[in-house]
Structures are given as structure tokens and as C-alpha cells.
Enzyme design. Structure first.
Site, PDB file in Angstrom:
ATOM      1  N   ASP A   1      11.280 -18.144   4.565  1.00 19.94           N
ATOM      2  CA  ASP A   1      12.048 -18.385   3.346  1.00 19.94           C
ATOM      3  C   ASP A   1      12.745 -17.121   2.853  1.00 19.94           C
ATOM      4  O   ASP A   1      12.730 -16.802   1.668  1.00 19.94           O
ATOM      5  CB  ASP A   1      11.112 -18.954   2.259  1.00 19.94           C
ATOM      6  CG  ASP A   1      11.885 -19.658   1.149  1.00 19.94           C
ATOM      7  OD1 ASP A   1      13.058 -20.033   1.389  1.00 19.94           O
ATOM      8  OD2 ASP A   1      11.346 -19.799   0.042  1.00 19.94           O
TER       9      ASP A   1
ATOM     10  N   ASP B   1      14.210 -10.978  -0.091  1.00 20.00           N
ATOM     11  CA  ASP B   1      13.206 -12.025  -0.315  1.00 20.00           C
ATOM     12  C   ASP B   1      12.227 -12.121   0.851  1.00 20.00           C
ATOM     13  O   ASP B   1      11.876 -13.221   1.269  1.00 20.00           O
ATOM     14  CB  ASP B   1      13.909 -13.372  -0.506  1.00 20.00           C
ATOM     15  CG  ASP B   1      13.795 -13.854  -1.930  1.00 20.00           C
ATOM     16  OD1 ASP B   1      13.322 -13.074  -2.771  1.00 20.00           O
ATOM     17  OD2 ASP B   1      14.162 -14.999  -2.204  1.00 20.00           O
TER      18      ASP B   1
ATOM     19  N   CYS C   1      11.803   5.483   0.789  1.00 20.09           N
ATOM     20  CA  CYS C   1      11.475   5.565   2.204  1.00 20.09           C
ATOM     21  C   CYS C   1       9.980   5.810   2.392  1.00 20.09           C
ATOM     22  O   CYS C   1       9.335   6.447   1.564  1.00 20.09           O
ATOM     23  CB  CYS C   1      12.272   6.688   2.879  1.00 20.09           C
ATOM     24  SG  CYS C   1      13.990   6.230   3.172  1.00 20.09           S
TER      25      CYS C   1
ATOM     26  N   GLU D   1       9.032 -25.870  10.098  1.00 25.60           N
ATOM     27  CA  GLU D   1       8.649 -24.540  10.549  1.00 25.60           C
ATOM     28  C   GLU D   1       7.132 -24.458  10.640  1.00 25.60           C
ATOM     29  O   GLU D   1       6.409 -25.328  10.127  1.00 25.60           O
ATOM     30  CB  GLU D   1       9.206 -23.462   9.619  1.00 25.60           C
ATOM     31  CG  GLU D   1       8.705 -23.529   8.206  1.00 25.60           C
ATOM     32  CD  GLU D   1       9.352 -22.479   7.309  1.00 25.60           C
ATOM     33  OE1 GLU D   1       9.445 -22.760   6.116  1.00 25.60           O
ATOM     34  OE2 GLU D   1       9.736 -21.393   7.768  1.00 25.60           O
TER      35      GLU D   1
ATOM     36  N   CYS E   1      10.179   4.370   7.917  1.00 22.65           N
ATOM     37  CA  CYS E   1      11.614   4.718   7.835  1.00 22.65           C
ATOM     38  C   CYS E   1      11.838   6.031   8.585  1.00 22.65           C
ATOM     39  O   CYS E   1      12.810   6.183   9.328  1.00 22.65           O
ATOM     40  CB  CYS E   1      12.053   4.895   6.384  1.00 22.65           C
ATOM     41  SG  CYS E   1      11.976   3.408   5.374  1.00 22.65           S
TER      42      CYS E   1
ATOM     43  N   HIS F   1      15.023   1.579  -3.336  1.00 25.83           N
ATOM     44  CA  HIS F   1      14.261   1.784  -2.094  1.00 25.83           C
ATOM     45  C   HIS F   1      13.669   3.184  -2.000  1.00 25.83           C
ATOM     46  O   HIS F   1      14.357   4.179  -2.219  1.00 25.83           O
ATOM     47  CB  HIS F   1      15.151   1.530  -0.872  1.00 25.83           C
ATOM     48  CG  HIS F   1      14.470   1.834   0.425  1.00 25.83           C
ATOM     49  ND1 HIS F   1      13.435   1.068   0.925  1.00 25.83           N
ATOM     50  CD2 HIS F   1      14.655   2.835   1.325  1.00 25.83           C
ATOM     51  CE1 HIS F   1      13.026   1.583   2.065  1.00 25.83           C
ATOM     52  NE2 HIS F   1      13.757   2.657   2.334  1.00 25.83           N
TER      53      HIS F   1
END
Length: 200
Positions: free
Chosen positions: A114, A104, A145, A54, A149, A143
Site C-alpha cells: 500500500d 507511505d 541520513c 496480494e 545511506c 530526511h
């Protein structure tokens, strides 16, 4: 393992492309994170016949998304790239009805590599991720916002969670327990009820 790695990253890349197409059409959204492609290379003459290739990312490497509850970095919360990565997670979560989460998210600036994918136990459209289902539950709980979002019109996960909790709380409040009945039923009514029940 290498085949799975390519499959996961390139699947996430396809979601990122769709996210970019939607986000770039919005005025003021700006640059969108990109997941770089990863390629599987066969080298038959080599001791290790398979490898992945990559693009090399040069610069400060940052983890933007939550892998566990402790990993709350300022760069994720405050930087433009970090906020847009979290919005990308929310967008994928909503588009797949909570069945899949790209996690991730890490890289240099807006270029990511990755990455991982978490799916519900049964998978999603025949695809099973390489991360625990707990990542999805954790994302839903943690999470927050941000303006990106809101620009994409994504529904707040906290509001939904709070509504569910309120509904449950209201249901339990409406269920009378024996002590409430005793307090609210007048003495005469209690006596007549006792009389009726003793006859049966």
C-alpha cells in the site's frame, strides 16, 4: 482507482528490486525491504467485477516513511527496517534526480504494501504519482541520513540544502547597501562624489 493502485505499487516494486540488487552487493547491508506485488482480478459474475489481490501480511503493521511532518515514529527512526525504508526513499530520490519519491512505506518487517508515489507536477518519464508534490519537498527537508545511506554513497540532502542557504547568505552579505557605503567612504571622497554628481 484499482488500476492506478496496482500501477503505483508495482512501479514502486520495480524500484525496490533495483535498490535490492545494489544494496545486497554491499558487504554488511543485510536484508533489503521488499514491496509485495499487487494483482488486479476481473470477476465478471460478481457485483464488484474488479478487485485487487496480494499476499496477506501477518504481524505488527508499521508505517515507516513520513507522510506528514508529525509522523516521526521511533520504529521508523530506530528499527533496521525503518532505516532501510528511509534509505530506499533517498536512493529513489537520487536516482530520479529528485523527480520521484516512493512514500507511505508501510508493512510488516521488511515486507511492504500500500505504498504511494509522489512526482513533480510534470510527472517523471510519463508517470504521474498519486501523492502530493509536497511529499517530495517534505522528504528533502526532513530526511536524516543513516548508516545505510552512507553505505550506498548517497549524498546528504541537508548538506546540499545548507550549502544553498550559505551561498544565498554570502551573496546578500556582499551586496553593499547605502548605509554601508556612507560609513566606509571617507569624507573627502564623499565630497568629491557629491560635487561630480551635482555637475551632471
Amino acid at each position: 482507482v484499482l488500476t492506478q493502485e496496482c500501477y503505483v505499487q508495482n512501479t514502486a516494486r520495480e524500484y525496490a528490486k533495483r535498490y535490492a540488487a545494489e544494496a545486497e552487493s554491499l558487504e554488511g547491508f543485510g536484508e533489503v525491504p521488499e514491496i509485495i506485488p499487487i494483482f488486479l482480478v476481473h470477476r465478471p459474475a460478481n457485483n464488484i467485477p474488479y478487485a485487487t489481490v496480494e499476499e496477506e501480511l501477518i504481524g505488527e503493521f508499521v508505517k515507516y516513511s513520513v507522510r506528514d511532518g508529525k509522523e516521526v515514529t521511533l520504529l521508523r527512526r530506530d528499527s533496521e527496517a525503518g532505516q532501510k525504508c528511509c534509505t530506499f526513499q533517498h536512493w529513489v530520490y537520487e536516482k530520479t534526480n529528485g523527480n520521484l519519491l516512493v512514500t507511505d512505506l508501510q508493512g510488516v518487517g521488511m515486507k511492504l504494501t500500500d505504498v504511494g508515489i509522489a512526482t513533480l507536477a510534470k510527472g517523471y518519464k510519463g508517470f504521474k504519482g498519486n501523492c502530493s508534490i509536497s511529499f517530495i519537498e517534505q522528504f528533502r527537508a526532513l530526511h536524516q541520513c543513516n548508516k545505510y545511506c552512507e553505505m550506498l554513497g548517497l549524498k546528504s540532502l541537508r548538506t546540499t540544502h545548507q550549502k544553498q542557504r550559505k551561498t544565498t547568505a554570502m551573496k546578500s552579505k556582499n551586496l553593499p547597501n547605502s548605509s554601508t557605503v556612507k560609513k566606509t567612504v571617507p569624507k573627502k571622497a564623499r565630497e568629491s562624489r557629491d560635487f561630480i554628481s551635482s555637475e551632471h
